[in-house]
Design a protein around this motif. Sequence first.
Motif: not given
Length: 522
Positions: A197-208
Motif C-alpha cells: 500500500r506504499g506505507t512506510f514502517g520501521p525495520a524493527s517493527g513486528p514481522l510475525a
Amino acid sequence: MPDRIRRTSVRLPLFLCVVCGAAVMLVAILLSEHEAKVRVTEHEQLIGGDLVDSVDRILDSVSTRRRNELAALAGKPCSSEVRASLAELETHLRYVRAVALVSGDRLYCSSALGPIDRPLSDYPLSVGRGDSIGLLAQTPYQLGVPVLVIFNRPAPGTGVLSIVEGDYLADVLAHGVRYGVQTASILVSDTGRINARGTFGPASGPLARYTTRVASHKWPFSILVSSSEGFISGMHWKYRIPGLAVGLLVDGLIAAAYLLTFAPRRLLLNAVRQALRRNEFHVVYQPIIDTASRELVGVEALLRWHHPRWGAISPASFMEEVESSEMLGPVTQFVMKTAIAEMSQRAPAIPLRIAVNIAPGDLERRGFVAQVVALTAGLPAGMTLVVELTERFLLAPSPRTATIFNALKARGVRFAIDDFGTQHSNLDLLGRFQFDYVKIDRQFVNQVDTGGADLITGIVSVAKHYGLQVIAEGVETESQHAVLLAAGVPFAQGYLYQRPVKADQLAQRRQHDDATTSRIPV
C-alpha cells in the motif's frame, strides 16, 4: 462358548476396521495439513522470488544507467552547467525522482532543487556488496512520501545519491497481492520497510504476520510475504477433502480404493500400448496461415485415437496419464515420426513448419535430443520442426532445459512458447530461452471482439522486443482475423481457416487454393 468366540471373531475384524479407518483418517488429515502448509510456503517463495527479481531489476537499472557521467559530476561545484547536466542525466534514469551530488558527508547539488546543503546522515543506508541502499519515510523536501535511496561513491570524498519513488516499489509488491498474497513488504535492514500500500514502517517493527522471507542475492534487502486467509483456506481444503475421503475408508475399502485408483490407469496405458501396435493412432494437422495472404506456412500436428470399439477418443482423456508414464516416449516419437513422414511425402505442397507439442517429461527423457535429431535429419529443404512448450514447464530454471534448447537449435529445430500469458507469466523466460515463436492462447483471441485488442498488441510488442514471431490460436471469425492483422500478428490458426484434417486432405486443400489463386485475374 463357541457362539461367543464366533461373535468375537466377527466383531474383531469390524473393530480392527474401525480402528484402522480412524487411524488412516487421522494420518490423512495430518498429511493433508502438512502438504497444504508446504504448498503455501512454496507459493510464497515463488511469489517472493519473483518480487525480488523485479526489485533487483529496478535497483540495477538505477545503479548502472549513466553511472560514469554522474560520477564525473560528483565533486564539481554546483554551477549552472553542472545543474543542467545533472538534470539532463536524471531524465534518463527510470524510477528516479531526483539525483544529488555528495561531497564529503553533505549533499550539495540536486537535479530537482539545484544547490542544497543536507548531511548525508539524513539518508540512512544499508551497505551491500556494491552500492548502498536505504528506505526513508520521507525526505526533507517532500514530507510523507516514502522513498528508496541508492548511494554510489565513485571516489573517496564524493558520491551520487539517487532517490527512487516508493510508489514504484509498492506497485511491484501489488503484483504479489494479485496472486494470493495477503501482505507483501520490502525490508532494507536497519533502515525501514514499505508494504504494497506504499506505507512506510520501521525495520524493527513486528514481522510475525509475514511467514516467508526471500532475500536478494544482489542487494541488501528482503521481500516479506504472507498468503491471504482465503488462499490458505482454499489450499487446506484442497488437500483436506481428499484426506478426509481417504480417512473414512476402512481396511476393506482401502484395497478397493487402490484398485479403483490404479487399475483403470494400468488398463488405459495398456490400451495405449496396444493402440500403437495396432495402428489405431493417427495424426491430423491444423493449418497455420500467413494472416496477410492467408497462405499456408505450417501445420500443427495433433494426435488422434480411433478405437475399433469405442470410436474416437479425445486426447484429453488419456494424454495426462501418458505424460506421467513410460508411454510418453513412444507416443511423442509416433507423432513426430508420422508428421515428418506424411508432410515430407506431399511435396511441393509442403508446409514450411511442422509444430509438435511436447510434455515436460520429454525434456527429462534420456535420448530425447538424439531422437529428435534423427527424425529431422531427413527433412526436405524448406521444412522445419517446431517444438511447442507451455510456459509453466519453464518457470523453474533448469540447466538441462537450456542444454536441450541449444542442442536442438543448432540442428535447425525451432521453439515456440505455447499458451503464453495463461500461467504465472514471467518475461524473463523470453530472455532466458531462445524461443522463435510466441503462441497467443485462444482465450485472448476470443476477447478481441470485446475490447481485448490492446492486450494482443502488447504481446506483439513484447515478442518483437525479444525478436520473436507471434502465432494466434483459435481464430474463428473474420472480425478476429481483422483485429489480429491490424495488431501486427503475422501468423494464425483456427476453425476460420480450417479444422484439423488428415495429411491427404491438407494436400487437397493446398492444391485447391493454388488452383483458385491461378484463376484470379491480375
